[in-house]
Design a protein around this motif. Structure first.
Motif, mmCIF file in Angstrom:
data_model
loop_
_atom_site.group_PDB
_atom_site.id
_atom_site.type_symbol
_atom_site.label_atom_id
_atom_site.label_comp_id
_atom_site.label_asym_id
_atom_site.label_seq_id
_atom_site.Cartn_x
_atom_site.Cartn_y
_atom_site.Cartn_z
ATOM 1 N N ILE A 1 0.147 20.736 -7.646
ATOM 2 C CA ILE A 1 0.225 19.304 -7.347
ATOM 3 C C ILE A 1 1.670 18.918 -7.051
ATOM 4 N N LYS A 2 2.605 19.447 -7.821
ATOM 5 C CA LYS A 2 4.019 19.166 -7.580
ATOM 6 C C LYS A 2 4.450 19.687 -6.211
ATOM 7 N N ARG A 3 3.970 20.843 -5.831
ATOM 8 C CA ARG A 3 4.301 21.395 -4.507
ATOM 9 C C ARG A 3 3.756 20.508 -3.398
ATOM 10 N N LEU A 4 2.527 20.028 -3.575
ATOM 11 C CA LEU A 4 1.926 19.147 -2.580
ATOM 12 C C LEU A 4 2.714 17.840 -2.465
ATOM 13 N N VAL A 5 3.069 17.257 -3.592
ATOM 14 C CA VAL A 5 3.839 16.011 -3.573
ATOM 15 C C VAL A 5 5.208 16.243 -2.935
ATOM 16 N N TYR A 6 5.835 17.372 -3.235
ATOM 17 C CA TYR A 6 7.142 17.678 -2.644
ATOM 18 C C TYR A 6 7.012 17.861 -1.131
ATOM 19 N N LEU A 7 5.937 18.490 -0.682
ATOM 20 C CA LEU A 7 5.695 18.654 0.756
ATOM 21 C C LEU A 7 5.532 17.290 1.424
ATOM 22 N N ILE A 8 4.786 16.417 0.777
ATOM 23 C CA ILE A 8 4.621 15.055 1.311
ATOM 24 C C ILE A 8 5.966 14.339 1.354
ATOM 25 N N TYR A 9 6.743 14.483 0.303
ATOM 26 C CA TYR A 9 8.071 13.857 0.243
ATOM 27 C C TYR A 9 8.958 14.365 1.378
ATOM 28 N N GLU A 10 8.984 15.659 1.596
ATOM 29 C CA GLU A 10 9.830 16.247 2.647
ATOM 30 C C GLU A 10 9.433 15.766 4.040
ATOM 31 N N PHE B 1 11.162 9.141 6.383
ATOM 32 C CA PHE B 1 11.295 7.805 6.946
ATOM 33 C C PHE B 1 10.859 6.733 5.940
ATOM 34 N N LEU B 2 10.206 7.163 4.861
ATOM 35 C CA LEU B 2 9.813 6.249 3.789
ATOM 36 C C LEU B 2 10.774 6.326 2.609
ATOM 37 N N GLU B 3 12.006 6.678 2.879
ATOM 38 C CA GLU B 3 12.998 6.885 1.818
ATOM 39 C C GLU B 3 13.141 5.658 0.927
ATOM 40 N N PHE B 4 13.074 4.473 1.503
ATOM 41 C CA PHE B 4 13.179 3.251 0.705
ATOM 42 C C PHE B 4 12.108 3.223 -0.376
ATOM 43 N N PHE B 5 10.877 3.564 -0.002
ATOM 44 C CA PHE B 5 9.775 3.541 -0.971
ATOM 45 C C PHE B 5 9.932 4.650 -2.011
ATOM 46 N N TRP B 6 10.408 5.816 -1.598
ATOM 47 C CA TRP B 6 10.593 6.912 -2.547
ATOM 48 C C TRP B 6 11.668 6.562 -3.573
ATOM 49 N N LYS B 7 12.656 5.784 -3.174
ATOM 50 C CA LYS B 7 13.727 5.425 -4.115
ATOM 51 C C LYS B 7 13.352 4.246 -5.009
ATOM 52 N N HIS B 8 12.641 3.266 -4.462
ATOM 53 C CA HIS B 8 12.468 2.003 -5.162
ATOM 54 C C HIS B 8 11.078 1.753 -5.739
ATOM 55 N N SER B 9 10.096 2.557 -5.408
ATOM 56 C CA SER B 9 8.762 2.337 -5.974
ATOM 57 C C SER B 9 8.754 2.751 -7.447
ATOM 58 N N PRO B 10 8.156 1.939 -8.303
ATOM 59 C CA PRO B 10 8.137 2.282 -9.727
ATOM 60 C C PRO B 10 7.236 3.489 -9.996
ATOM 61 N N SER C 1 0.836 -1.208 0.000
ATOM 62 C CA SER C 1 0.000 0.000 0.000
ATOM 63 C C SER C 1 0.864 1.250 0.000
ATOM 64 N N LEU C 2 1.889 1.264 0.846
ATOM 65 C CA LEU C 2 2.810 2.407 0.863
ATOM 66 C C LEU C 2 3.495 2.585 -0.489
ATOM 67 N N SER C 3 3.942 1.486 -1.068
ATOM 68 C CA SER C 3 4.604 1.565 -2.361
ATOM 69 C C SER C 3 3.657 2.076 -3.446
ATOM 70 N N SER C 4 2.408 1.636 -3.412
ATOM 71 C CA SER C 4 1.438 2.085 -4.420
ATOM 72 C C SER C 4 1.130 3.569 -4.278
ATOM 73 N N VAL C 5 0.985 4.032 -3.044
ATOM 74 C CA VAL C 5 0.713 5.456 -2.824
ATOM 75 C C VAL C 5 1.898 6.303 -3.270
ATOM 76 N N VAL C 6 3.112 5.872 -2.918
ATOM 77 C CA VAL C 6 4.302 6.613 -3.329
ATOM 78 C C VAL C 6 4.435 6.594 -4.853
ATOM 79 N N SER C 7 4.140 5.477 -5.482
ATOM 80 C CA SER C 7 4.194 5.413 -6.943
ATOM 81 C C SER C 7 3.206 6.378 -7.581
#
Length: 181
Positions: A54-63, A67-76, A25-31
């Motif tokens: 939308i890009k600003r919102l996604v960047y805010l979520i990313y920042e 702690f979900l760095e693994f998913f941000w790097k590896h999710s397709p 679920s985390l991977s799908s949301v990050v993707s």
């Protein structure tokens, strides 16, 4: 299967299904967030203006989710323009794993409900025997004699397997006709 085997299966199914649901679920949301960030802007001014909030919102979520760095790097990152791209196939495989995890947890939940009913019946049997004055059997003996039937694997086939595929096909058709893809 015996009562004790059923209890072990419940624990194993929960320990397998719950992490699969959470991780996929985390991977799908990050993707999906990555798709919105990278896929909305096609270079012209109108799409850039629409994509900027939308890009600003996604960047805010990313920042705020480092702690979900693994998913941000590896999710397709799904690509809307090419349905059969490798990243799309990986995304759909991960997405379908959510339903595998849900089926595993549903099986454990169903088996747990059966074991709970059996616990009540064992307790009632012990009470009946003590009322009769016959307390020769103990709880452990009764549990060893009980056979637990396995829940039907296909009882939730429509909800867990067929519905996501139909929903995906409907969304794809709507996206094709509306010009999003």
């Amino acid at each position: 299967m015996t009562y004790n085997e059923a209890k072990k299966k419940i624990i194993i199914r929960w320990l397998v299904g719950a992490p699969i649901i959470v991780a996929t679920s985390l991977s799908s949301v990050v993707s999906a967030l990555k798709m919105f960030y990278f896929g909305l802007d096609n270079g012209d001014q109108l799409s850039s203006a629409i994509a900027l909030p939308i890009k600003r919102l996604v960047y805010l979520i990313y920042e705020n989710t480092q702690f979900l760095e693994f998913f941000w790097k590896h999710s397709p990152t799904p690509i809307l323009k090419d349905l059969f791209a490798n990243s799309n196939i990986a995304f759909f495989a991960i997405y379908l794993c959510i339903f595998f995890g849900m089926a595993t947890v549903a099986y454990a939940r169903s088996l747990s409900a059966r074991v709970t009913e059996i616990d009540k019946e064992i307790e009632n049997e012990l009470i009946r025997e003590s009322v009769k004055g016959n307390t020769s059997r103990k709880r452990q003996e009764i549990q060893e004699q009980v056979l637990v039937l396995k829940p039907n694997r296909f009882s939730q086939f429509h909800k867990l397997y067929l519905a996501p595929i139909i929903a995906g096909v409907v969304v794809t058709v709507i996206a094709k006709f509306s010009g999003l893809v």
